[in-house]
Write an enzyme that holds these catalytic residues in place. Structure first.
Site, short mmCIF file in Angstrom:
data_model
loop_
_atom_site.label_atom_id
_atom_site.label_comp_id
_atom_site.label_asym_id
_atom_site.label_seq_id
_atom_site.Cartn_x
_atom_site.Cartn_y
_atom_site.Cartn_z
N LYS A 22 19.03 -10.15 -17.98
CA LYS A 22 19.07 -9.17 -16.88
C LYS A 22 19.17 -7.77 -17.46
CE LYS A 22 23.16 -8.35 -14.72
NZ LYS A 22 23.54 -6.94 -14.72
N ASN A 23 20.05 -7.63 -18.49
CA ASN A 23 20.35 -6.28 -18.99
C ASN A 23 19.32 -5.75 -19.97
OD1 ASN A 23 22.48 -6.26 -17.30
ND2 ASN A 23 24.01 -6.77 -18.84
N CYS A 116 28.37 -3.52 -10.12
CA CYS A 116 29.56 -4.35 -9.83
C CYS A 116 30.73 -3.43 -9.49
CB CYS A 116 29.95 -5.12 -11.08
SG CYS A 116 28.72 -6.29 -11.55
N ARG A 121 32.74 3.48 -13.04
CA ARG A 121 31.40 3.42 -13.67
C ARG A 121 30.67 4.75 -13.55
NH1 ARG A 121 28.76 -2.33 -13.06
NH2 ARG A 121 28.00 -1.74 -15.11
N ASP A 306 31.73 -8.94 -20.64
CA ASP A 306 31.10 -9.86 -19.68
C ASP A 306 31.55 -11.29 -19.88
OD1 ASP A 306 28.17 -7.97 -20.29
OD2 ASP A 306 29.57 -7.80 -18.64
N ARG A 420 22.59 -11.75 -7.77
CA ARG A 420 22.20 -10.51 -8.46
C ARG A 420 21.83 -10.79 -9.90
NH1 ARG A 420 26.48 -6.68 -9.38
NH2 ARG A 420 24.83 -5.83 -10.67
C1 EPZ Z 1 26.39 -2.33 -19.37
O1 EPZ Z 1 27.10 -1.62 -18.39
C2 EPZ Z 1 26.03 -3.67 -18.76
N1 EPZ Z 1 25.18 -3.46 -17.60
C3 EPZ Z 1 27.31 -4.39 -18.35
O2 EPZ Z 1 26.96 -5.66 -17.82
C4 EPZ Z 1 28.16 -4.59 -19.61
O3 EPZ Z 1 29.37 -5.19 -19.23
C5 EPZ Z 1 28.44 -3.24 -20.27
O4 EPZ Z 1 27.21 -2.55 -20.52
C6 EPZ Z 1 29.14 -3.38 -21.59
O5 EPZ Z 1 28.28 -4.02 -22.50
C7 EPZ Z 1 23.85 -3.24 -17.79
O6 EPZ Z 1 23.34 -3.17 -18.89
C8 EPZ Z 1 23.05 -3.08 -16.52
P1 EPZ Z 1 29.05 1.18 -20.47
P2 EPZ Z 1 27.33 -0.03 -18.59
O7 EPZ Z 1 28.28 2.40 -20.13
O8 EPZ Z 1 26.24 0.54 -19.38
C9 EPZ Z 1 32.66 3.88 -19.02
C10 EPZ Z 1 26.82 -7.29 -16.15
O9 EPZ Z 1 27.59 -8.02 -15.57
N2 EPZ Z 1 31.66 4.95 -18.97
O10 EPZ Z 1 28.98 0.66 -21.86
O11 EPZ Z 1 27.66 0.54 -17.27
C11 EPZ Z 1 32.36 2.76 -18.05
O12 EPZ Z 1 32.92 3.06 -16.78
C12 EPZ Z 1 27.19 -5.85 -16.42
O13 EPZ Z 1 25.69 -7.63 -16.56
C13 EPZ Z 1 32.07 6.23 -18.63
O14 EPZ Z 1 33.23 6.49 -18.36
O15 EPZ Z 1 28.64 -0.02 -19.49
C14 EPZ Z 1 33.01 1.57 -18.70
O16 EPZ Z 1 34.38 1.57 -18.39
C15 EPZ Z 1 28.61 -5.60 -15.99
N3 EPZ Z 1 31.12 7.22 -18.58
C16 EPZ Z 1 32.83 1.84 -20.18
O17 EPZ Z 1 32.60 3.24 -20.30
C17 EPZ Z 1 29.80 6.98 -18.87
O18 EPZ Z 1 28.99 7.92 -18.82
C18 EPZ Z 1 31.65 1.10 -20.78
O19 EPZ Z 1 30.54 1.43 -20.00
C19 EPZ Z 1 29.42 5.67 -19.22
C20 EPZ Z 1 30.36 4.67 -19.28
#
Ligand code: EPZ
Length: 442
Positions: A22-23, A116, A121, A306, A420
């Protein structure tokens, strides 16, 4: 609203192929905006988020044709640069169109991304990098949209303050057509990013992982179309591995991603699980009595966030006290009260952490008052049936695993969250022997 009726207690046995990741698929679809030529993606999972992304691209002037697990995207004349609020709010990855739209159109209007319910986020790290590349982006709270413009994007050196998976990808998608070279520092290492890089390079981009946590992108004038096959979903493999272990079964993954699951395999084997790799397959089983193993989530190559929810179910069946410390998202334990309804013995606690502002991957200012970043699971406990509710994708799979392991008949509400991200979940589990049926609640 659909629900699953699950009669637990049957060992899951058999072979299964992982669906496409998916990702990766969602970002590969976004990448189609970078060219006017047709792009053909195969190995795409048939899940709701992919269908939603298809709708989103159609609204931006793309014709999106699905044929089984292959999707063809081509230009469709219309040329919009605004993502509708209701669509963007349901799809975390909707904000990623910022990169390609700014790179090719110089303008984008996108809603605050959804996804989610596992935390705020925000996309501040995405925005900061794009602004450094020459974009002007402002959030208009009165209409709930980010308004972005860029005469042209220029290559920069940008260091992420903290890891961000989609932030790294958004900046790559912006930099491939920018003027000059972009160097991303403290860039994420999730393996799905390497698949996106391979796709973009196959379209004529020039991207390399130039050092540890460093990605260099040489801007090129344009990208051509082409065809690409998406990698299988390693998060699904973790779900099925744990399904085998908690039901006392044995599941073979025929297109295993074991080489990208080291942190999981280490913990799984330490807990007494067996994972036999044979060529492209890996066979998972419980290996008899399970023992408690502590995990702390981290960006790749660490134990992925995850995986922690399904891991919690495994630990309810393990002897001893296991802790799960969630260091990536600020609130990702929504499944805990539901597992406790089934008899799990779980308590929250705050592990002592040096310098939490740095240790936790989320912005410290986003932490949820009263939220505890860790749980302690005492096991083994016999899980019994219950009526439970799913609130996010990976938590959803977790509750299904728990219901499969529990005695009796459970009712799992909120199946739309599963749809999803898991393709034909009930069909594939049934093929492994699960006693499970989907009923429509209305
Ligand atoms: C991606 O989410 C994945 N989603 C997530 O999978 C996965 O858990 C996550 O990466 C970690 O590997 C997709 O690829 C669509 P992050 P992402 O940006 O990119 C904070 C699933 O179930 N943050 O690495 O949103 C954020 O809130 C999903 O498939 C900021 O504060 O994760 C989080 O707490 C769930 N500001 C942490 O950093 C930003 O600009 C990591 O976020 C960006 C992120």
């Amino acid at each position: 609203m659909d629900i699953f009726v699950i009669r637990g207690g049957t060992p899951l046995v058999g072979s299964i192929a992982l669906a496409g990741a998916k990702n990766v698929a969602l970002k590969a679809l976004v990448a189609s905006l970078l060219t006017d030529e047709p792009l053909i993606l195969s190995g795409v999972p048939l899940i709701r988020d992919v269908a939603l992304m298809g709708e989103l691209l159609a609204g931006l002037g793309r014709k999106v044709i699905f044929n089984e697990h292959t999707v063809r995207i081509e230009k469709d004349g219309k040329d919009s640069f605004q993502v509708p609020l209701e669509l963007g709010a349901r799809l975390r990855t909707s904000s990623m169109v910022l990169g390609p739209l700014l790179a090719r159109r110089g303008e984008a209007i996108i809603p605050n991304p959804g996804g989610c319910r596992i935390g705020a986020r925000p996309i501040d790290r995405h925005i900061e990098g794009l602004v450094k590349m020459g974009a002007d982006i402002s959030y208009h709270s009165e209409d709930g949209y980010f308004h972005a413009r860029a005469k042209k994007l220029t290559g920069v050196t940008y260091e992420f303050p903290k890891n961000t998976h989609t932030g790294t990808e958004t900046l790559i998608l912006a930099a491939v057509l920018a003027e000059g070279t972009t160097v991303l520092r403290n860039a994420a290492q999730e393996i799905e990013i390497d698949d996106l890089i391979a796709l973009l390079n196959s379209m004529g981009a020039q991207i390399t992982r130039s050092d540890t946590r460093e990605i260099t992108i040489k801007g090129v004038p344009s990208l051509h179309g082409g065809a690409y096959s998406i990698m299988p979903d390693r998060n699904e493999e973790v779900t099925f591995a744990i399904a085998a272990a908690v039901t006392g079964g044995r599941i073979t993954i025929t297109n295993s991603q074991h080489e990208h699951l080291e942190a999981f395999l280490d913990a799984f084997r330490k807990a007494g699980g067996t994972a036999e790799v044979e060529g492209a397959t890996t066979t998972y089983a419980s290996g008899g009595a399970l023992t408690a193993v502590d995990v702390t989530t981290a960006p790749h190559p660490g134990f992925m966030t995850d995986w922690q929810a399904p891991w919690a179910v495994l630990m309810t069946q393990a002897k001893g006290s296991a802790t799960i410390h969630e260091a990536v998202f600020e609130s990702r334990f929504s499944y805990v009260p539901e597992l406790k309804k089934m008899g799990a013995d779980i308590s929250f606690f705050d592990p002592p952490v040096e310098n939490p502002e740095v240790f936790y991957n989320y912005n410290w200012s986003d932490r949820v008052p009263g939220f505890h970043p860790a749980i302690r699971i005492a096991g083994p406990t016999h899980l019994h049936n219950a009526v439970v509710n799913i609130t996010d994708l990976r938590a959803g799979a977790t509750l299904v695993l728990a219901a499969l392991a529990a005695q009796g008949e459970s009712y799992v509400h909120g199946i739309e969250h599963l749809d999803r991200g898991y393709e034909a979940f009930e069909t594939r589990l049934s093929q492994l022997g699960a006693q499970l049926k989907r009923i429509n609640e209305e």
